[in-house]
Scaffold this motif. Structure first.
Motif, PDB file in Angstrom:
ATOM      1  N   UNK A   1      31.965  17.785 -20.315  1.00 56.38           N
ATOM      2  CA  UNK A   1      32.150  17.302 -18.947  1.00 56.38           C
ATOM      3  C   UNK A   1      31.043  17.864 -18.063  1.00 56.38           C
ATOM      4  N   UNK A   2      30.541  17.025 -17.156  1.00 57.16           N
ATOM      5  CA  UNK A   2      29.521  17.503 -16.221  1.00 57.16           C
ATOM      6  C   UNK A   2      30.161  18.481 -15.255  1.00 57.16           C
TER       7      UNK A   2
ATOM      8  N   UNK B   1      23.199  22.227 -15.334  1.00 56.06           N
ATOM      9  CA  UNK B   1      22.229  22.170 -14.250  1.00 56.06           C
ATOM     10  C   UNK B   1      22.582  21.052 -13.281  1.00 56.06           C
ATOM     11  N   UNK B   2      22.126  21.213 -12.048  1.00 57.22           N
ATOM     12  CA  UNK B   2      22.433  20.220 -11.021  1.00 57.22           C
ATOM     13  C   UNK B   2      21.695  18.908 -11.304  1.00 57.22           C
ATOM     14  N   UNK B   3      22.152  17.832 -10.677  1.00 48.68           N
ATOM     15  CA  UNK B   3      21.529  16.524 -10.864  1.00 48.68           C
ATOM     16  C   UNK B   3      20.084  16.499 -10.398  1.00 48.68           C
ATOM     17  N   UNK B   4      19.738  17.358  -9.426  1.00 48.70           N
ATOM     18  CA  UNK B   4      18.373  17.359  -8.910  1.00 48.70           C
ATOM     19  C   UNK B   4      17.553  18.543  -9.432  1.00 48.70           C
ATOM     20  N   UNK B   5      17.927  19.072 -10.601  1.00 53.56           N
ATOM     21  CA  UNK B   5      17.199  20.201 -11.182  1.00 53.56           C
ATOM     22  C   UNK B   5      15.734  19.844 -11.405  1.00 53.56           C
ATOM     23  N   UNK B   6      14.881  20.827 -11.352  1.00 55.16           N
ATOM     24  CA  UNK B   6      13.444  20.626 -11.601  1.00 55.16           C
ATOM     25  C   UNK B   6      13.013  21.613 -12.671  1.00 55.16           C
TER      26      UNK B   6
ATOM     27  N   UNK C   1       9.765  17.914 -15.280  1.00 57.57           N
ATOM     28  CA  UNK C   1      10.980  17.118 -15.375  1.00 57.57           C
ATOM     29  C   UNK C   1      11.729  17.237 -14.059  1.00 57.57           C
ATOM     30  N   UNK C   2      12.092  16.105 -13.489  1.00 62.14           N
ATOM     31  CA  UNK C   2      12.858  16.095 -12.252  1.00 62.14           C
ATOM     32  C   UNK C   2      14.207  15.461 -12.530  1.00 62.14           C
ATOM     33  N   UNK C   3      15.235  16.229 -12.356  1.00 61.21           N
ATOM     34  CA  UNK C   3      16.579  15.720 -12.548  1.00 61.21           C
ATOM     35  C   UNK C   3      17.131  16.040 -13.925  1.00 61.21           C
ATOM     36  N   UNK C   4      18.438  15.984 -14.000  1.00 58.58           N
ATOM     37  CA  UNK C   4      19.149  16.345 -15.229  1.00 58.58           C
ATOM     38  C   UNK C   4      18.771  15.440 -16.398  1.00 58.58           C
TER      39      UNK C   4
END
Length: 181
Positions: A15-16, A51-56, A64-67
């Motif tokens: 699960x996210x 990691x968050x949806x907007x992880x870098x 990489x930008x985003x999950x």
């Protein structure tokens, strides 16, 4: 022996989980535990959930930008791609920082190589005359003992003259003394 900590339930179930936000010590510890639990599974999809949806992310020249992009990077690694790193062409703020970064990369399965290995792998086929001379020039100028060996082998194989600025005389061999006991 230290007791094993229970993994965060969302990471193992797939699960996210939005990492906890906030500035408390407890929320920071929880963020770290979520990431650790994901990494311990060695499953790219589960790692990315921590990691968050907007992880870098950044890995040398790759960003990489985003999950989803972070997961794609991890899947390439997980997909039996061999990832190589030119160890002597990367650095850190200190020797220790470089050494620890190298250790982390090796632990993650990255294969360290030298710039010389990369150069010679690119040349690959020594009958490829288009690049042979340029590769040999770089090797002779920048590869220390290997470059000297290349030059020596060339003169021996091709029965060529010494390619030095000045002639060097050959010294007669000096035999070691035999000490009798």
């Amino acid at each position: 022996m230290a007791a094993l900590r229970q993994a965060a339930p969302g990471v193992l179930s797939g699960q996210a989980i939005a990492p906890p936000r906030g500035g408390t010590r407890e929320s920071a510890i929880e963020k770290v535990r979520l990431a650790e639990d994901g990494w311990n599974t060695r499953d790219a999809a589960k790692v990315s959930l921590a990691y968050s949806l907007d992880t870098r992310w950044r890995n040398r020249a790759e960003f990489a930008s985003g999950r989803d992009e972070a997961r794609a990077f991890l899947e390439r690694k997980e997909g039996n791609y061999e990832i190589y790193m030119v160890a002597d062409a990367s650095g850190g703020t200190t020797k220790e920082a470089h050494d620890y970064a190298m250790q982390r990369m090796v632990q993650a399965g990255v294969v360290p190589v030298t710039w010389q290995q990369v150069l010679l792998e690119w040349q690959r086929d020594w009958k490829n005359r288009d690049t042979y001379d340029a590769v040999m020039k770089v090797a002779k100028e920048h590869s220390g003992a290997y470059g000297m060996g290349v030059d020596y082998a060339y003169t021996m194989v091709h029965k060529a003259e010494q390619r030095t600025a000045t002639k060097h005389e050959s010294l007669a061999p000096v035999h070691a003394q035999v000490i009798e006991r």
